[in-house]
Scaffold this motif. Sequence first.
Motif, PDB file in Angstrom:
ATOM      1  N   ILE A  60       0.842  -1.198   0.000  1.00 29.98           N
ATOM      2  CA  ILE A  60       0.000   0.000   0.000  1.00 29.98           C
ATOM      3  C   ILE A  60       0.873   1.243   0.000  1.00 29.98           C
ATOM      4  N   ARG A  61       1.921   1.231   0.806  1.00 31.54           N
ATOM      5  CA  ARG A  61       2.859   2.354   0.852  1.00 31.54           C
ATOM      6  C   ARG A  61       3.482   2.588  -0.525  1.00 31.54           C
ATOM      7  N   ASP A  62       3.927   1.496  -1.151  1.00 30.41           N
ATOM      8  CA  ASP A  62       4.579   1.619  -2.462  1.00 30.41           C
ATOM      9  C   ASP A  62       3.602   2.096  -3.531  1.00 30.41           C
ATOM     10  N   TYR A  63       2.353   1.652  -3.451  1.00 29.06           N
ATOM     11  CA  TYR A  63       1.360   2.059  -4.448  1.00 29.06           C
ATOM     12  C   TYR A  63       1.225   3.575  -4.496  1.00 29.06           C
ATOM     13  N   PHE A  64       1.112   4.194  -3.324  1.00 25.97           N
ATOM     14  CA  PHE A  64       0.916   5.643  -3.302  1.00 25.97           C
ATOM     15  C   PHE A  64       2.223   6.416  -3.489  1.00 25.97           C
ATOM     16  N   LEU A  65       3.323   5.876  -3.001  1.00 23.29           N
ATOM     17  CA  LEU A  65       4.597   6.560  -3.210  1.00 23.29           C
ATOM     18  C   LEU A  65       4.944   6.645  -4.692  1.00 23.29           C
ATOM     19  N   ASN A  66       4.497   5.669  -5.451  1.00 21.07           N
ATOM     20  CA  ASN A  66       4.789   5.631  -6.884  1.00 21.07           C
ATOM     21  C   ASN A  66       3.586   5.991  -7.746  1.00 21.07           C
ATOM     22  N   TYR A  67       2.529   6.493  -7.117  1.00 22.45           N
ATOM     23  CA  TYR A  67       1.270   6.714  -7.841  1.00 22.45           C
ATOM     24  C   TYR A  67       1.445   7.665  -9.021  1.00 22.45           C
ATOM     25  N   ASN A  68       2.029   8.816  -8.790  1.00 21.52           N
ATOM     26  CA  ASN A  68       2.139   9.807  -9.861  1.00 21.52           C
ATOM     27  C   ASN A  68       3.027   9.328 -11.001  1.00 21.52           C
ATOM     28  N   VAL A  69       4.021   8.498 -10.676  1.00 23.39           N
ATOM     29  CA  VAL A  69       4.898   7.956 -11.713  1.00 23.39           C
ATOM     30  C   VAL A  69       4.130   6.971 -12.589  1.00 23.39           C
ATOM     31  N   ASP A  89      -3.344  16.737 -14.767  1.00 25.15           N
ATOM     32  CA  ASP A  89      -4.682  16.186 -14.558  1.00 25.15           C
ATOM     33  C   ASP A  89      -4.649  14.855 -13.821  1.00 25.15           C
ATOM     34  N   GLY A  90      -3.535  14.131 -13.926  1.00 28.69           N
ATOM     35  CA  GLY A  90      -3.466  12.823 -13.310  1.00 28.69           C
ATOM     36  C   GLY A  90      -2.984  12.842 -11.872  1.00 28.69           C
ATOM     37  N   LYS A  91      -2.570  14.000 -11.376  1.00 29.25           N
ATOM     38  CA  LYS A  91      -2.016  14.087 -10.030  1.00 29.25           C
ATOM     39  C   LYS A  91      -3.117  14.187  -8.977  1.00 29.25           C
ATOM     40  N   LEU A  92      -2.816  13.687  -7.798  1.00 31.61           N
ATOM     41  CA  LEU A  92      -3.715  13.787  -6.655  1.00 31.61           C
ATOM     42  C   LEU A  92      -3.121  14.757  -5.641  1.00 31.61           C
ATOM     43  N   ASP A  93      -3.981  15.422  -4.891  1.00 25.86           N
ATOM     44  CA  ASP A  93      -3.480  16.344  -3.864  1.00 25.86           C
ATOM     45  C   ASP A  93      -3.646  15.780  -2.454  1.00 25.86           C
ATOM     46  N   TRP A  94      -3.785  14.469  -2.364  1.00 23.67           N
ATOM     47  CA  TRP A  94      -3.966  13.837  -1.066  1.00 23.67           C
ATOM     48  C   TRP A  94      -2.676  13.910  -0.247  1.00 23.67           C
ATOM     49  N   ARG A  95      -2.839  14.042   1.082  1.00 22.16           N
ATOM     50  CA  ARG A  95      -1.713  13.959   2.017  1.00 22.16           C
ATOM     51  C   ARG A  95      -1.932  12.718   2.868  1.00 22.16           C
ATOM     52  N   ILE A  96      -0.991  11.797   2.801  1.00 21.00           N
ATOM     53  CA  ILE A  96      -1.188  10.475   3.405  1.00 21.00           C
ATOM     54  C   ILE A  96      -0.122  10.198   4.458  1.00 21.00           C
ATOM     55  N   THR A  97      -0.573   9.798   5.634  1.00 24.21           N
ATOM     56  CA  THR A  97       0.318   9.322   6.691  1.00 24.21           C
ATOM     57  C   THR A  97       0.196   7.806   6.771  1.00 24.21           C
ATOM     58  N   PHE A  98       1.314   7.120   6.643  1.00 24.69           N
ATOM     59  CA  PHE A  98       1.333   5.660   6.707  1.00 24.69           C
ATOM     60  C   PHE A  98       1.772   5.241   8.108  1.00 24.69           C
ATOM     61  N   VAL A  99       0.940   4.462   8.783  1.00 25.07           N
ATOM     62  CA  VAL A  99       1.245   4.022  10.141  1.00 25.07           C
ATOM     63  C   VAL A  99       1.258   2.504  10.186  1.00 25.07           C
ATOM     64  N   ASP A 100       2.387   1.923  10.515  1.00 23.63           N
ATOM     65  CA  ASP A 100       2.484   0.470  10.655  1.00 23.63           C
ATOM     66  C   ASP A 100       1.880   0.090  11.999  1.00 23.63           C
ATOM     67  N   THR A 101       0.680  -0.475  11.978  1.00 23.24           N
ATOM     68  CA  THR A 101      -0.024  -0.798  13.222  1.00 23.24           C
ATOM     69  C   THR A 101       0.092  -2.273  13.602  1.00 23.24           C
ATOM     70  N   GLY A 102       0.920  -3.040  12.877  1.00 24.34           N
ATOM     71  CA  GLY A 102       1.175  -4.419  13.256  1.00 24.34           C
ATOM     72  C   GLY A 102       0.474  -5.446  12.392  1.00 24.34           C
ATOM     73  N   GLN A 103       1.063  -6.624  12.328  1.00 27.87           N
ATOM     74  CA  GLN A 103       0.543  -7.701  11.475  1.00 27.87           C
ATOM     75  C   GLN A 103      -0.703  -8.360  12.047  1.00 27.87           C
ATOM     76  N   GLU A 104      -0.741  -8.572  13.350  1.00 26.86           N
ATOM     77  CA  GLU A 104      -1.830  -9.322  13.979  1.00 26.86           C
ATOM     78  C   GLU A 104      -2.717  -8.444  14.849  1.00 26.86           C
ATOM     79  N   THR A 105      -2.704  -7.159  14.615  1.00 26.53           N
ATOM     80  CA  THR A 105      -3.409  -6.211  15.470  1.00 26.53           C
ATOM     81  C   THR A 105      -4.895  -6.164  15.125  1.00 26.53           C
TER      82      THR A 105
END
Length: 268
Positions: A60-69, A89-105
């Motif tokens: 998910i992190r990689d999808y958005f980090l590379n979205y504009n590319v 036109d293809g760019k998004l203006d979203w601001r995203i914070t990625f929080v690793d909340t754990g695998q089994e949480t």
Amino acid sequence: MEAVILCGGQGTRLREETEFKPKPLVKIGDKPILWHIMKLYRHFGVRDFVLCLGYKGSMIRDYFLNYNVRQSDCRLDMADNSVISLDADGKLDWRITFVDTGQETFTGTRLRRALPYVKGERFYATYGDGVANIDLNKLLARHVESGKPATVTAVHPSSRFGEISIRGGAVHSFMEKPQVTEGWINGGFFVFEKPAVARIPAGENVQLETYLLERLTREEALSVYQHNGFWQCMDTYREMQILNELWQGGKAEWNVWDKDGRASVTAA
């Protein structure tokens, strides 16, 4: 206001897809369901998101980090490894914070771990696997009007079976898997005051539903917004097919950003 989205579950009932990707990245059309959810929020003016990551969260992190590319023409300067998008036109203006909340949480603890990254005292929250044509302004207004610390959206689920109306010994009407008009379930679109979520113990692993929502219900502190419109989760392969069929057939009722004059203003 920000929107916190729970994106960390393993999606075991959709194993055909989630064996290789997290459920929020399972596609409707050519975009992940997470993108559709975020487009809904952006349509109502929300551009700040906190994504609670877990299972295969790096994807998910990689999808958005590379979205504009990936989504637009771009220019790479290999001298400093900078990338410039050439398609405004293809760019998004979203601001995203990625929080690793754990695998089994569990869901409650995921939300609790995201709390330090939420700037405001009030925020939206939802799951990363359901879409609706919900009016988020009305949800927020209901929350404010109630004066309660949390509001949950109640929806009518889709029937697992075709619905038959009988008249005079013959079928009067037949609807294949309609949304039922009786009964309500948790639709997963919330508004929370920050102190309500802060009640979840930081050191425990608990479910949002059974720990916090049930507790707030006992205290008569949980408001409800009743949404009578379209709602559909994506728990199974069949539900993924249904959502794709609706999208491809131009019948995606959750696609409010292309059906309203505000879409050109508030949608990215």
